[in-house]
Each structure stands twice: as C-alpha cells, then as structure tokens.
Write an enzyme that holds these catalytic residues in place. Structure first.
Site, PDB file in Angstrom:
ATOM      1  N   THR A 171       0.867  -1.203   0.000  1.00 31.67           N
ATOM      2  CA  THR A 171       0.000   0.000   0.000  1.00 31.67           C
ATOM      3  C   THR A 171       0.886   1.230   0.000  1.00 31.67           C
ATOM      4  O   THR A 171       1.991   1.201   0.541  1.00 31.67           O
ATOM      5  CB  THR A 171      -0.961   0.067   1.205  1.00 31.67           C
ATOM      6  OG1 THR A 171      -2.002  -0.875   1.018  1.00 31.67           O
ATOM      7  CG2 THR A 171      -1.612   1.429   1.393  1.00 31.67           C
ATOM      8  N   ARG A 199     -13.320  -8.136  -1.832  1.00 28.50           N
ATOM      9  CA  ARG A 199     -12.875  -7.626  -0.535  1.00 28.50           C
ATOM     10  C   ARG A 199     -12.470  -6.141  -0.680  1.00 28.50           C
ATOM     11  O   ARG A 199     -11.747  -5.769  -1.587  1.00 28.50           O
ATOM     12  CB  ARG A 199     -11.695  -8.460  -0.047  1.00 28.50           C
ATOM     13  CG  ARG A 199     -11.088  -8.018   1.291  1.00 28.50           C
ATOM     14  CD  ARG A 199      -9.846  -7.208   1.085  1.00 28.50           C
ATOM     15  NE  ARG A 199      -9.210  -6.867   2.358  1.00 28.50           N
ATOM     16  CZ  ARG A 199      -8.276  -5.944   2.500  1.00 28.50           C
ATOM     17  NH1 ARG A 199      -7.857  -5.267   1.441  1.00 28.50           N
ATOM     18  NH2 ARG A 199      -7.761  -5.670   3.664  1.00 28.50           N
ATOM     19  N   GLY A 201     -10.706  -2.950   1.362  1.00 28.70           N
ATOM     20  CA  GLY A 201      -9.895  -2.667   2.546  1.00 28.70           C
ATOM     21  C   GLY A 201     -10.107  -1.259   3.068  1.00 28.70           C
ATOM     22  O   GLY A 201     -11.014  -0.532   2.646  1.00 28.70           O
ATOM     23  N   ASP A 202      -9.253  -0.877   3.983  1.00 29.69           N
ATOM     24  CA  ASP A 202      -9.360   0.433   4.645  1.00 29.69           C
ATOM     25  C   ASP A 202      -8.929   1.608   3.771  1.00 29.69           C
ATOM     26  O   ASP A 202      -9.275   2.757   4.051  1.00 29.69           O
ATOM     27  CB  ASP A 202      -8.458   0.436   5.882  1.00 29.69           C
ATOM     28  CG  ASP A 202      -6.989   0.239   5.473  1.00 29.69           C
ATOM     29  OD1 ASP A 202      -6.656  -0.850   4.968  1.00 29.69           O
ATOM     30  OD2 ASP A 202      -6.202   1.190   5.623  1.00 29.69           O
ATOM     31  N   GLY A 225      -5.911  -4.229   6.718  1.00 25.19           N
ATOM     32  CA  GLY A 225      -7.054  -3.362   6.493  1.00 25.19           C
ATOM     33  C   GLY A 225      -8.241  -3.625   7.407  1.00 25.19           C
ATOM     34  O   GLY A 225      -8.913  -2.691   7.850  1.00 25.19           O
TER      35      GLY A 225
HETATM   36  N1  ASP Z   1      -4.306  -1.611   4.213  1.00 26.24           N
HETATM   37  C1  ASP Z   1      -4.250  -2.272   2.938  1.00 26.24           C
HETATM   38  C2  ASP Z   1      -5.503  -3.066   2.742  1.00 26.24           C
HETATM   39  O1  ASP Z   1      -5.907  -3.749   3.629  1.00 26.24           O
HETATM   40  C3  ASP Z   1      -3.058  -3.139   2.781  1.00 26.24           C
HETATM   41  C4  ASP Z   1      -1.764  -2.564   3.274  1.00 26.24           C
HETATM   42  O2  ASP Z   1      -1.698  -1.462   3.737  1.00 26.24           O
HETATM   43  O3  ASP Z   1      -0.764  -3.254   3.169  1.00 26.24           O
HETATM   44  O4  ASP Z   1      -6.054  -3.073   1.691  1.00 26.24           O
END
Ligand code: ASP
Length: 303
Positions: A171, A199, A201-202, A225
C-alpha cells in the site's frame, strides 16, 4: 505563509527476503515519490495536488502494491482501492474494486471534484474513469512477476491459517502541508494478497486508511485493512491530536499502542500538521517511509 512538509509511505507489514534484497530500489522509489510531491509544494501548489502527485508516482512504480505492481486476489486478479481527502474543507473522494485504471488516486480525486459522492465502486467507477478519459491499461500492465510469484507461493501453502498469518502486502500513501496552511492525505492500494474477490480494505474508507483536517492533521494508514477499519485508525489519530497537547509523534505512538491493544494487527501511519510537524509510527517489522518536515529535516527508512 506556512511551512511545507510531506511524508510518504510504501506500506507496513512483515519483512521479506524480497524487501531485504531490494532495499536500494525501494528507497529510490520512496525518494522519487517524496520529491514528486515536495516539488509541487515548493512551487506553490496545494497539499491535495502534492499528495495526488506523490501517490501517482508510487502507482507507476511496479515495486509498490498500488497501481502497477498491485497484489493479486484469490482468483489471480487485481482490484484496487484509493482515497484522497482535503483538510481545508473535509471534502473527500474514493474508489474501490477498480481494475485497469492506471492511477486510481486520480479517479478518487475526480470523485471528489466531479461528483456529489464520496465513494464509488467497481464497474461504475471504471465507467466514470472512461467517461472522464483517464488513462487505462490492460491487465498485463498491472501484473508484475513478483506479485505473480507471491500469488503462487501463497496458494502453494498447505494451511489456510498459515496463509492468513503471513501478510506481505504493501500500500502507498502521502500526507502534505502546503504554503497556505492546508493539509491533505491520499492512500492507494492493490489490497491484500489472496483476498476474496470483492474484498474492500481500509485504504478507500475515509476515517480509516485516510483522513485530513486542517484543525488536527492529515493521516494515511497502512497494514491489515480489517483491523484498520475496526480501529477507525486515521480518524482516531485526528481525535487524539484534537484532545492532546502532546507532539504529533507522541500522538502517533499512542494511537498505534492503543490499536495494537484493542484491535491488533499490523498497523502503520504517517501524518502531518498544517504547521509542518510530521509523525509516523508502526507496530510491524517494517514501514517504508520518507519525509521532509517543515524545517527541512528529511529521512528515508524501511525498518
Ligand atoms: N491496508 C491495505 C488493505 O488492507 C493493505 C496494506 O496497507 O498493506 O487493503
């Protein structure tokens, strides 16, 4: 005139042989994104332009898990999430589950500026990108040998528990403060490897992977996430800064400590205030990061 500052990250999580072997290239990529964004600020550009530019730079670099080089889900496909927020007026834009968009962060910016919405997902977001003539790329542009190797390796593991435990994702993100006293944050990701299709994520959830408010700080989070969402991590730092006279760095450390205790997971965050103060903290083995604070102090670290 306020002081300019910028912090970028290229992901937090477990260390890997690949990361150890490619430290120099990773640091070059961090510095390149940092300077892309800093150049915008130096030339009198806005914080939101600076974070978009820095994140575009990461998205174009195949070493990082965003745009080109995104991780593959359990079907071997790429779905990307991104978000951007302007601390001046709390406006935000985000996209989730997008494919074939060269720079998802620029589509998130378009959602902010050209629609009445904050988050647009999937096919509708991709249609918006086409309507706005944003650059598109074929699947093969996004897929790197490294991510395909990770996909094969993760799928070859016998136990699902083992698969879930070992997280080697990335990320990218950027936070910046401009000459006019405004802050902004941007986050972009290919998500977590081997996740279920669909899915989200955050990284595209405002208040979780991204948040900016001139009154407090701008934040970009990275890591697991699901934990960042349940811990509402980025907004938690903003609340901490609002209620706390401690330095931004101490506030970052306290939020990481509290979230580790309450929700768990690998979590990292970077932040900046409109006065050019910077903070960054993580509980994982590494967080790729680089910064230039309001006094010109600069650094670039992985561990
Ligand atoms: N936070 C990101 C997600 O869950 C992944 C990451 O930051 O490595 O999509």
């Amino acid at each position: 005139m306020s002081k300019i500052a910028i912090v970028v990250h290229g992901g937090a999580g477990e260390d890997s042989e690949f990361i150890r072997q490619n430290q120099t290239a990773y640091k070059e990529g961090l510095q390149a994104a940092l300077h892309c964004g800093h150049e915008v600020l130096k030339n009198g550009g806005s914080a939101i332009d600076a974070v978009e530019r820095a994140v575009q730079c990461f998205e174009d670099n195949p070493l990082f898990n965003a745009g080109r080089g995104s991780s593959l889900n359990s079907l071997g496909e790429i779905e990307m999430d991104a978000s951007i927020m302007n601390g001046e007026n709390l406006s935000a834009g985000a996209v989730c589950m997008v494919k074939n968009i060269k720079n998802p962060i620029s589509l998130a910016r378009k959602v902010l500026e050209e629609t009445n919405h904050v988050l647009i997902g999937g096919h509708a977001a991709m249609q918006l990108a086409a309507d706005l003539h944003l650059p598109l790329e074929t699947d093969s542009y996004f897929m790197t040998d490294h991510q395909q190797e990770v996909f094969m390796e993760v799928n070859a593991r016998e136990s699902r528990q083992e698969m879930l435990r070992k997280k080697i994702h990335g990320t990218v993100g950027a936070v910046a403060a401009d000459l006019y006293g405004n802050v902004a944050a941007a986050t972009s990701t290919g998500g977590t490897e081997n996740s279920l299709p669909g899915r989200i994520g955050d990284s595209c959830i405002i208040g979780c992977g991204c948040y900016a408010n001139n009154d407090t700080c701008a934040v970009s989070a990275t890591g697991d996430g699901e934990f960042i969402i349940t811990g509402v991590v980025a907004h938690s730092l903003s609340v901490k800064v609002a209620n706390n006279s401690a330095s931004l760095q101490e506030a970052c450390n306290e939020v990481i400590k509290a979230k580790t205790a309450s929700v768990g997971g690998n979590i990292g965050l970077i932040s900046v205030t409109k006065h050019g103060g910077v903070g960054m903290s993580f509980n994982s083995e590494r967080m790729h990061r680089a910064w230039i604070d309001g006094d010109g102090a600069t650094g670039c670290e992985i561990y």
